[in-house]
Design an enzyme around this catalytic site. Structure first.
Site, PDB file in Angstrom:
ATOM      1  N   GLY A 137      -0.368 -93.471 -57.169  1.00  0.00           N
ATOM      2  CA  GLY A 137      -1.288 -94.268 -56.759  1.00  0.00           C
ATOM      3  C   GLY A 137      -1.645 -94.053 -55.227  1.00  0.00           C
ATOM      4  N   GLY A 177      -4.039 -98.714 -40.614  1.00  0.00           N
ATOM      5  CA  GLY A 177      -3.609 -99.862 -41.420  1.00  0.00           C
ATOM      6  C   GLY A 177      -2.762-100.772 -40.823  1.00  0.00           C
ATOM      7  CB  VAL A 233      -7.642 -97.157 -36.716  1.00  0.00           C
ATOM      8  CG1 VAL A 233      -7.017 -95.910 -36.173  1.00  0.00           C
ATOM      9  CG2 VAL A 233      -9.071 -96.930 -36.634  1.00  0.00           C
ATOM     10  CE  LYS A 261      -8.082 -94.699 -41.991  1.00  0.00           C
ATOM     11  NZ  LYS A 261      -7.179 -94.031 -42.865  1.00  0.00           N
TER      12      LYS A 261
END
Lengths: 405, 405
Positions: free
Chosen positions: B182, B129, B127, B200
């Site tokens: 990206g 990052g 969650v 999450k």
């Protein structure tokens, strides 16, 4: 588990209140065993207080109670809090504190003593009130080289600056409003001169880089020179003025640490931190910027951080947490004025031509009602000493650092 | 200490990189013992990779290496990650993961197995990052009753919405830009339909309130219906549209949890979270609102959280961390549409008179280029079902929840 609380002021009474009102959640974390306040130490009388039976004026009542394993120190100041804390740690009791002055001045000795006696000295509430910062920073530190930290660490000054920015108040009027609201003391010196923020910078720097930093090593400038005119110029470039504590890594043996007003641009997480809220931004080489925001002061927010530490200490009576740092040295914190380059905002009684002849092609700012003989501009990056040299012979009114946070 | 990494994609390769490049800070935290990657599991070939000697396609190489005590799982997906993780835990190895899908689907079983075998299953990176959230929440929880949580949990959708807000882009164009940068996959479904945020939310809700919440219990709406016109109306009242995961405490046995676009007003800490950044706001009864902000995805931020967990697991091989939760139940997550009242933004092909006759004296919004037969307004507080009833017979184009965060 029996616990004790030293100091029954705003934070201390909040600690007792949170322990009583959060019995269920606390018990979940301590394997069903609630925290029971056995003693409250305060030299004052609180006639009629519902907790009257718990009060004592004799520190030995806590020290000699073998069942008390965890003590919250919310007395403030270095003495007698330091002496009491030392004795408790040596008696095998863990101590948790909201006392930033004590941690900033005596943290090293207290942490070393805690280590020696196999107990915990925890201080989450000493920085950022209720904001979890000590543990998250510990986590950020595990896999990052920390490059810098910037924090809005004092709610009183942030309230004052917010009123100056949003309501175009003069400093003196905003200070008065802060006092009327109970956000500023009758003697507001520790807040508005930046001393409170300075202590928190010491704790963050010590924790982040592992060596104790003392308040007298951190150059500190308050907000008393900030005017509505400065606020207005800075607003014209989408910035706000905040009282920031800044810490920068230089090398394994050197850091910079200072407290001062600083320009933050809108879009930064620090720019939208208003009123009495605090925020701490940590910049790591892998994680990038992370920011922690919340109420940096106040009875229940701070008390909830103290109680969380008490719960943690209660769970770890057999085992120490490792938050701590080692000894610092006199030349560990460099003179940022000769080492750190940044742009500056400058306001002066001068002319565009005169400024250009010294600073070159800089960006000039304007404000409503600007007098013909006043200029404000943003310099290129330079050290504060270089700025000072360039300003020789210029009648400058104010200069403010511009951050890259 | 020998460790292994499963999955050599973006996160997995980042984990190896952070372990190698942060040897010094990691060793400080593990009593001088660096982490040494002994095996990298991936079915693909990486010819010429400098770590070629470490690669294996055989999971048993890790499972049977008695010296490996900590394994990072960065494979993604439920299978075979679940099977591998189970076997590792049962073999007495701690596992840390960035795999939100696995934690959201199978967290309960994995946490129970870890407990049974006296090892750790840690998931900080699943969650937010690189944002520390699992441990800080644990701390908030120790002395607070959590009232609610709101999070911007998906960087891709936040990037798209930011471009729609700041650059007035159409959704399709902003999505294309995200793909070019990206930030979005070629098949962007999991992000733009809110599935990633949903997982999450499950993890946060499970942790905050102690009972497992599964993705199919969390009503999820993505951002594909959001248009420039909606963005423009909302901007006129100083708000922005964010994809929010929201969790609300109702009682010991009931919570609400849902993912949807939602209006956040400027001034909220969530409003200034732009581009691929994430933020999670936790509302406690003692601490008030605290907010955690940072990079919610990306190779090094996520990897740094995985490695911090590996360090923690390496330090705690003798002793378990207690993050976890118990079983949930089918009726634990209520239907928020009939229980949670809030104001709504509504855009419709209608007239002021027709709207007033149904909704009373509501606040109407306007935008540049608004057609004569279009209205947009803010309703009073009501449930989503009540709104639906009132909208019967009105040709509405879109409705968006308005938060109190």
């Amino acid at each position: 588990m029996k616990v004790a609380v030293m100091g029954y002021g705003t934070v201390g009474s909040g600690v007792v209140e949170v322990i009583e009102s959060h019995r269920a959640v606390i018990s979940k974390r301590t394997d069903g065993e609630p925290l029971e306040v056995a003693h409250i130490l305060d030299l004052r009388d609180f006639p009629g207080d519902e907790r009257e039976a718990l009060f004592t004026k004799d520190f030995n009542d806590i020290l000699n109670d073998g069942e008390v394993k965890v003590v919250a120190e919310a007395m403030g100041g270095v003495n007698p809090a330091y002496d009491f804390t030392m004795k408790l740690l040596k008696a095998g009791k863990s101590v948790v504190t909201s006392n930033k002055e004590l941690v900033a001045q005596k943290g090293l000795e207290l942490l070393e003593t805690a280590k020696e006696y196999g107990v915990n000295y925890l201080f989450e509430a000493s920085v950022g009130g209720g904001i979890p910062i000590i543990r998250p920073m510990d986590q950020c530190l595990a896999a990052n080289n920390i490059e810098g930290i910037a924090g809005i660490l004092n709610g009183t000054t942030n309230f004052i600056l917010t009123r100056m920015i949003e309501d175009k108040m003069e400093f003196s009027k905003a200070l008065k409003l802060a006092q009327e609201n109970g956000y500023a003391e009758q003697d507001p010196t520790a807040d508005i001169e930046g001393f409170d923020a300075c202590r928190k910078v010491c704790i963050l720097a010590s924790l982040a880089f592992g060596k104790h930093v003392y308040p007298n090593q951190v150059e500190t400038e308050g907000i008393t020179n900030i005017t509505r005119e400065d606020v207005s110029y800075i607003a014209s470039i989408n910035g706000v003025i905040k009282l920031l504590g800044q810490i920068k890594y230089i090398s394994e043996d050197k850091i910079a640490a200072f407290v001062s007003p600083a320009v933050v641009f809108n879009g930064s997480q620090l720019a939208s931190v208003n009123d009495v809220f605090n925020a701490i931004l940590v910049r790591g080489d892998a994680v990038g910027d992370v920011c922690f925001y919340g109420r940096g002061a106040g009875k229940l927010p701070t008390a909830s951080a103290v109680v969380a530490d008490m719960v943690d200490a209660a769970k770890h009576t057999e085992r120490r947490k490792i938050f701590g740092w080692g000894a610092g040295s006199e030349d560990y914190v460099v003179d940022y004025k000769t080492t750190i380059s940044m742009p500056f905002y400058v306001r002066a009684k001068s002319s565009v031509g005169a400024i250009k002849s010294v600073f070159g092609e800089v960006k000039f700012l304007s404000r409503y009602g600007q007098p013909a003989d006043e200029v404000a501009f943003i310099t290129d990056k330079m050290t504060e000493n270089e700025l000072k040299n360039k300003l020789e012979g210029i009648k400058f009114i104010n200069t403010i650092k511009i951050t890259d946070y």
